[in-house]
Design an enzyme around this catalytic site. Structure first.
Site, PDB file in Angstrom:
ATOM      1  N   THR A  39      11.917 -35.999  -4.178  1.00  0.00           N
ATOM      2  CA  THR A  39      11.732 -34.880  -5.107  1.00  0.00           C
ATOM      3  C   THR A  39      11.552 -35.373  -6.529  1.00  0.00           C
ATOM      4  O   THR A  39      10.658 -34.927  -7.235  1.00  0.00           O
ATOM      5  CB  THR A  39      12.943 -33.931  -5.031  1.00  0.00           C
ATOM      6  OG1 THR A  39      13.077 -33.465  -3.696  1.00  0.00           O
ATOM      7  CG2 THR A  39      12.752 -32.741  -5.952  1.00  0.00           C
ATOM      8  N   GLY A  40      12.400 -36.265  -6.988  1.00  0.00           N
ATOM      9  CA  GLY A  40      12.267 -36.725  -8.365  1.00  0.00           C
ATOM     10  C   GLY A  40      13.535 -37.379  -8.851  1.00  0.00           C
ATOM     11  O   GLY A  40      14.455 -37.641  -8.076  1.00  0.00           O
ATOM     12  N   GLY A  80      16.434 -37.748 -12.217  1.00  0.00           N
ATOM     13  CA  GLY A  80      16.994 -37.243 -13.464  1.00  0.00           C
ATOM     14  C   GLY A  80      17.761 -38.329 -14.179  1.00  0.00           C
ATOM     15  O   GLY A  80      17.681 -39.497 -13.813  1.00  0.00           O
ATOM     16  N   VAL A  81      18.512 -37.912 -15.177  1.00  0.00           N
ATOM     17  CA  VAL A  81      19.288 -38.881 -15.955  1.00  0.00           C
ATOM     18  C   VAL A  81      20.385 -39.493 -15.096  1.00  0.00           C
ATOM     19  O   VAL A  81      20.670 -40.683 -15.170  1.00  0.00           O
ATOM     20  CB  VAL A  81      19.905 -38.183 -17.184  1.00  0.00           C
ATOM     21  CG1 VAL A  81      20.725 -39.169 -18.010  1.00  0.00           C
ATOM     22  CG2 VAL A  81      18.825 -37.551 -18.036  1.00  0.00           C
ATOM     23  N   PHE A  82      21.013 -38.658 -14.249  1.00  0.00           N
ATOM     24  CA  PHE A  82      22.182 -39.112 -13.496  1.00  0.00           C
ATOM     25  C   PHE A  82      21.842 -39.577 -12.086  1.00  0.00           C
ATOM     26  O   PHE A  82      22.664 -40.213 -11.455  1.00  0.00           O
ATOM     27  CB  PHE A  82      23.198 -37.966 -13.372  1.00  0.00           C
ATOM     28  CG  PHE A  82      23.642 -37.404 -14.689  1.00  0.00           C
ATOM     29  CD1 PHE A  82      24.447 -38.148 -15.536  1.00  0.00           C
ATOM     30  CD2 PHE A  82      23.253 -36.141 -15.091  1.00  0.00           C
ATOM     31  CE1 PHE A  82      24.856 -37.640 -16.752  1.00  0.00           C
ATOM     32  CE2 PHE A  82      23.658 -35.625 -16.299  1.00  0.00           C
ATOM     33  CZ  PHE A  82      24.457 -36.375 -17.144  1.00  0.00           C
ATOM     34  N   SER A  83      20.673 -39.224 -11.577  1.00  0.00           N
ATOM     35  CA  SER A  83      20.482 -39.374 -10.131  1.00  0.00           C
ATOM     36  C   SER A  83      19.005 -39.303  -9.769  1.00  0.00           C
ATOM     37  O   SER A  83      18.172 -38.993 -10.607  1.00  0.00           O
ATOM     38  CB  SER A  83      21.209 -38.235  -9.418  1.00  0.00           C
ATOM     39  OG  SER A  83      20.637 -37.005  -9.825  1.00  0.00           O
ATOM     40  N   VAL A 135      16.672 -37.455  -6.432  1.00  0.00           N
ATOM     41  CA  VAL A 135      16.847 -36.413  -5.413  1.00  0.00           C
ATOM     42  C   VAL A 135      15.815 -36.619  -4.313  1.00  0.00           C
ATOM     43  O   VAL A 135      14.626 -36.836  -4.596  1.00  0.00           O
ATOM     44  CB  VAL A 135      16.682 -35.010  -6.028  1.00  0.00           C
ATOM     45  CG1 VAL A 135      16.903 -33.929  -4.978  1.00  0.00           C
ATOM     46  CG2 VAL A 135      17.651 -34.815  -7.185  1.00  0.00           C
ATOM     47  N   LYS A 158      21.204 -35.364  -3.404  1.00  0.00           N
ATOM     48  CA  LYS A 158      21.199 -35.920  -4.763  1.00  0.00           C
ATOM     49  C   LYS A 158      22.001 -37.218  -4.725  1.00  0.00           C
ATOM     50  O   LYS A 158      23.203 -37.195  -4.434  1.00  0.00           O
ATOM     51  CB  LYS A 158      21.829 -34.906  -5.718  1.00  0.00           C
ATOM     52  CG  LYS A 158      21.761 -35.276  -7.180  1.00  0.00           C
ATOM     53  CD  LYS A 158      22.274 -34.106  -8.020  1.00  0.00           C
ATOM     54  CE  LYS A 158      22.110 -34.363  -9.501  1.00  0.00           C
ATOM     55  NZ  LYS A 158      22.486 -33.181 -10.297  1.00  0.00           N
ATOM     56  N   ASP A 160      23.474 -27.060 -20.144  1.00  0.00           N
ATOM     57  CA  ASP A 160      22.144 -27.678 -20.027  1.00  0.00           C
ATOM     58  C   ASP A 160      21.184 -26.737 -19.302  1.00  0.00           C
ATOM     59  O   ASP A 160      20.458 -27.157 -18.398  1.00  0.00           O
ATOM     60  CB  ASP A 160      22.236 -29.027 -19.307  1.00  0.00           C
ATOM     61  CG  ASP A 160      20.978 -29.878 -19.547  1.00  0.00           C
ATOM     62  OD1 ASP A 160      20.244 -29.569 -20.510  1.00  0.00           O
ATOM     63  OD2 ASP A 160      20.727 -30.820 -18.783  1.00  0.00           O
TER      64      ASP A 160
END
Length: 1007
Positions: free
Chosen positions: A693-694, A696-699, A701, A717, A815
């Site tokens: 999926t993509g 992010g800053v933390f993880s 997915v 995630k 956020d």
């Protein structure tokens, strides 16, 4: 306790002699009321001396207030009484002194009552008060008989209840004490008001009510614990006349038989004028004159009620045992807050309420509220139930006895009865509890059955007052006072007594529907002890009721969601009453479901329709302008950057990080701690990864199928493997669990977490699968144009519901932006996700970089303390973006963000600026804004001091843009503009609340 018991046991022989003398004297009419009361109260005080000591700290604050209030009243009114009683009072403890005050008050009220009674007697002679006061007084009469009956049952030795039921009794006694205290407090207020108006008749009713409730609570104290039960039975025995005692002893000796029952019933009717306990005796002797005017009527009525209450007691105690819900504490807490007004159910529309105002008013007056109250209290005590066999016999016997009387009485009684029936049917419709327990015996009016529900109490003044106009005026002010004085205690009580049946079980906030026609025939068979012609009437009413329910079922689906005339809301009525938060949530949730049903395949069509509204020339112009403004989200600011090339490479395992740095810890973790995803691998021996999926800053997915759940699709995630990210992941896990527990029915649009596990030292969270986020939706469907107003309205409803849940759980998301809002395949349902930045509302550290910049509230930028308002601001920015396709405040820095916000709303208030920790970065000592910009020519920073900033941005023009809107859509856009104006207030204190937003016309009114 033991000392007190031995002492009182020592005194019992003496008391028994004294009491027997007293009861003999009473038959000859020799003992004055004063003496009997003094003896009674003195004995009782001695007995319960220690219990009050133990109770002292349980409800101290509430009771102290009440006591102070009472004393203030009494000392003002009865100074002359105190002079008379001074000699008695000097040697007494303060507790006994309050008792004497009570007696003095009762004497005073006694005199007033005599005056009122004289007036009423005159009116009765003329035949004026047939329906009103007369019937109320009769109600009290039969109520006091019921109390006598309770004593007799206690004496006959029904001690079959278990220890658990006795503890239940204790809890209820505590509650009853509190409610009687509170009631007497608010009634004393009302009494002073009535006196000033010189409304004597009303005052009379209040007085009687006060006395009977007081005597009630005194008697209820006696059956406190099993150890004291024998004592209380002795007392009951003492306080009766000798003939009754003899008769009941014979009964105990014999085995129970049907004739026994007949004797009991006949004894009741014969010994109505004998005394059962000093206090009951008072109220009874007062009413005797009244009773002699219509003895038949009364007897019929009181027996009627008695037999019914017996059956109700037994049935309810059976069903209560079965139906105790085990609720999670979080849910309990929330219901305490939200379900303030349980008994106004959705079935009760304003239309239905006003079906027959006059007769209903009459019947309400003609029936004693105290009676219902008392009945509902009794119904909870298990020791007073009858065996089914005896119940049936006594019922049939009474029915035979009543038959001739009923023929005679049909004319004066039928009208109130009819209306009671119709009201009963209406309220039966309205209360979902009935659906769960068709066997339960209904009381005369189910709404009033829950004696401790705050709403029922607040309604009682309406029942008492006489004229409809005065009733309306009085009800509003009094109910407001009462609600205020009782809501606090009521809430505490509700949470304390988990043993009792939940009063709000079946309330609509728990996701139930309003369709109760399950067993209406059975329900009605319970109370069709009236004449044959009433059967037809009942049948007719039932048919009418079903028709009304059907009609409202369709109305709830079809009608516009306008606040005042929505039939599905329990509280909304024409009397300018604002709907409760629960109704609003219900209504909005229903609206969202409807939108989902109607727009399964219409999302793309509606976006295309919006594209077609744009004029061609201006479309070209806007596209040229757009080239100047860069796309703010092409960089890794995107939470799920599906178009992020390096992420795709990493998913395919081609990432160059590994080749460049051969000293990495593991093959499966890259230099930045991200997990290297391989399509086709299996996580935790059950999740088969099929898509990426993509990141992010933390993880990052991935999409996977759960082999343990029939290949159900999930999103996994995978948190980055470093200490800070793991910490953040665990915090997100905690918040998600809290939110999911608080919303078991998934009504509030926060992402559902299925489970979590560890895979190669990475924390993995398993979520429900959702196709794309709103950033992607905007890019794909609404670039520079935005989404259709219908979609924006539905999304805004769902976002406000999510905010509501966050606030209930004391969580700030911190956020909210289109990237963190996921939608399902049909784009009808959204879920708020990514709680990595979330925090508890109390842990709000002041940092100028909380929340993504374009969605950052001004209070965060200037370093002021913040709360739920920051999420509301983010939602406002998001809604604007969803409708226009453009970012509302695309600021390059925090300073630029402030400038853009003030261009829309004007200069920030000085009061707010002064509270900011970082105010010096943006404002000079005179609180003028310092606008920091880069000079285009020299490319150096320059500071412009702006003392006044006028709003220059026109929100409405930006929303409408170059669209040619039809009238209905134009109206909705104007409403959206108004909503955004209220959301985007610079001062968080003036910003719209979540409940107000849910009631806004943009949310409520359909297109």
């Amino acid at each position: 306790m033991a000392a007190a018991e031995t002492q009182s046991l020592r005194e019992q022989p003496e008391m028994e002699d004294a009491n027997s003398e007293k009861s003999i004297n009473e038959e000859n009419g020799e003992v004055s009321e004063d003496q009997s009361q003094n003896k009674h109260s003195r004995h009782k005080k001695k007995k319960h001396k220690h219990r009050s000591k133990h109770k002292k700290h349980k409800h101290s604050s509430e009771e102290d207030k009440d006591k102070k209030h009472k004393h203030k009243h009494k000392h003002k009114k009865h100074k002359r009484k105190e002079v008379i009683d001074a000699s008695d009072k000097e040697g007494m403890s303060p507790a006994k002194r309050t008792k004497l005050d009570d007696l003095a008050l009762l004497e005073d009220l006694e005199k007033q009552r005599a005056l009122i009674k004289a007036e009423l007697d005159n009116e009765l002679m003329e035949g004026k008060v047939q329906s009103g006061m007369g019937l109320i007084l009769q109600g009290y009469e039969s109520g006091s008989e019921e109390e006598g009956e309770i004593h007799e049952k206690a004496r006959n030795g029904n001690r079959s209840s278990t220890r658990s039921s006795s503890t239940k009794g204790k809890l209820e006694l505590v509650d009853n004490k509190i409610t009687t205290k509170k009631r007497s407090k608010s009634r004393s207020k009302e009494r002073t008001r009535h006196r000033s108006d010189k409304k004597k008749s009303k005052g009379g009713i209040e007085i009687i009510k006060e006395k009977t409730t007081r005597s009630k609570s005194k008697e209820r104290k006696k059956s406190k614990s099993p150890s004291k039960r024998s004592k209380s039975q002795d007392q009951a025995r003492k306080s009766k006349s000798p003939t009754l005692r003899r008769r009941s002893q014979e009964k105990i000796g014999k085995a129970r038989s049907p004739t026994d029952d007949k004797v009991k019933i006949e004894d009741k009717s014969k010994s109505k004028d004998r005394k059962k306990s000093p206090i009951i005796n008072e109220s009874r002797s007062r009413d005797r004159g009244k009773k002699s005017r219509s003895p038949v009527d009364l007897r019929g009525k009181s027996k009627d009620r008695r037999s019914r209450s017996k059956e109700r007691k037994s049935k309810r105690s059976e069903t209560d045992k079965e139906k105790k819900p085990i609720k999670s504490p979080s849910k309990d807490a929330s219901s305490g807050k939200e379900n303030r007004s349980p008994s106004r159910r959705p079935g009760r529309s304003p239309k239905r309420r006003s079906l027959s105002p006059k007769p209903r008013d009459k019947s309400r007056r003609s029936r004693s509220p105290l009676l219902n109250d008392r009945r509902s209290k009794q119904s909870k005590s298990p020791s007073r139930t009858l065996s089914p066999g005896r119940r049936a016999k006594s019922r049939s016997l009474e029915r035979k006895r009543r038959e001739p009387e009923r023929r005679r009485l049909s004319s004066p009684r039928t009208r109130p009865r009819d209306d009671i029936l119709s009201r009963r049917e209406r309220s039966k419709d309205a209360s979902p509890i009935n659906r769960w327990s068709p066997t339960r015996r209904r009381s005369r009016s189910p709404i009033r059955r829950r004696s401790r529900s705050p709403l029922r109490r607040s309604r009682s003044p309406r029942r008492r007052s006489r004229s409809p106009r005065r009733r309306d005026r009085g009800r509003r002010s009094r109910s407001r006072l009462r609600r205020r004085s009782r809501s606090r205690g009521g809430r505490r009580r509700r949470s304390r007594s988990k043993v009792k049946e939940d009063k709000f079980k079946g309330s609509l906030s728990e996701g139930m529907k309003v369709e109760q026609e399950s067993s209406s025939d059975d329900n009605l068979e319970d109370f069709d002890v009236e004449e044959e012609d009433e059967e037809a009437l009942i049948e007719q009413r039932r048919i009418q009721r079903q028709a009304i329910v059907q009609k409202y079922k369709y109305l709830a689906e079809d009608s516009n969601m306008s606040v005042p005339s929505e039939p599905s809301s329990p509280q909304s009525s024409t009397r300018t009453r604002s709907p409760s938060p629960d109704d609003i949530l219900e209504r909005v949730a229903a609206d969202v479901k409807e939108y989902e049903r109607e727009n399964v395949d219409t999302f793309e069509a509606s976006v295309k329709a919006k594209h077609n509204l744009m004029t061609v020339e201006q479309n070209n112009g806007s596209s040229q302008k757009k080239l100047l403004a860069p796309d703010m989200f092409t960089e890794s600011d995107d939470m799920f950057a599906a178009y992020f090339d390096s992420a795709r490479l990493r998913a395919a395992g081609i990432g160059k990080d590994f080749k460049e740095n051969p000293n990495l810890r593991d093959n499966w973790t890259d230099a930045e701690g991200y997990y290297r995803v391989n399509i086709g691998e299996v996580l935790d021996k059950r999740y088969n990864v099929y898509g990426y999926t993509g990141q992010g800053v933390f993880s990052n997915v991935v999409r996977a199928r759960d082999n343990a759940r029939a290949s159900q699709e999930v999103a996994v995630k995978i948190i980055r493997n470093n200490e800070l990210m793991q910490k953040t992941g665990l915090k997100e896990l905690e918040f998600l669990k809290k939110l999911n527990d608080a919303d078991p029915d998934d009504k509030f649009h926060c992402l559902r977490l299925f489970r979590h596990f560890y895979h190669k030292q990475h924390l993995c969270l398993v979520f429900e699968p959702l196709s794309m986020n709103l950033r992607e939706v905007l890019k794909k469907y609404g670039k520079d144009v935005g989404l259709h107003i219908k979609a924006v309205r539905s999304y805004s409803q769902q976002l406000f519901l999510a905010l509501k849940l966050l606030k209930r759980c004391n969580i700030l998301h911190a956020d909210i932006k289109p990237d963190n809002i996921l939608v399902n395949e049909s784009k009808t349902i959204l879920k708020l996700c990514d709680f990595g930045s979330a925090s508890h509302v109390a842990d709000n550290d002041i940092t100028p970089y909380l929340v993504s910049r374009f969605y950052r509230a001004p209070e965060i930028i200037i370093g002021k303390s913040y709360d739920y308002g920051i999420d509301m601001w983010s939602v406002g920015c998001t809604l604007y973006e969803l409708y226009t396709g453009k970012i509302l405040f695309p600021g390059k820095t925090n300073n630029h963000m402030l400038k853009l916000a003030m261009d829309l709303k004007g200069k920030m208030p000085n009061k707010m600026i002064r509270k900011g920790v970082f105010k010096d970065q943006h404002f000079d000592p005179n609180l003028n804004f310092m606008y920091i910009e880069v000079d285009k020519v020299t490319e150096r920073e320059k500071v412009t001091v702006m003392s006044t900033i006028n709003p220059t941005k026109d929100l409405l023009a930006d929303l409408i843009g170059c669209q040619r809107l039809p009238e209905d859509q134009r109206k909705k856009v104007h409403q959206l503009k108004d909503l955004l104006d209220q959301i985007l207030m610079l001062d968080p204190a003036k910003r719209i609340s979540i409940n107000q937003a849910l009631q806004h016309a943009f949310i409520q009114e359909k297109i």
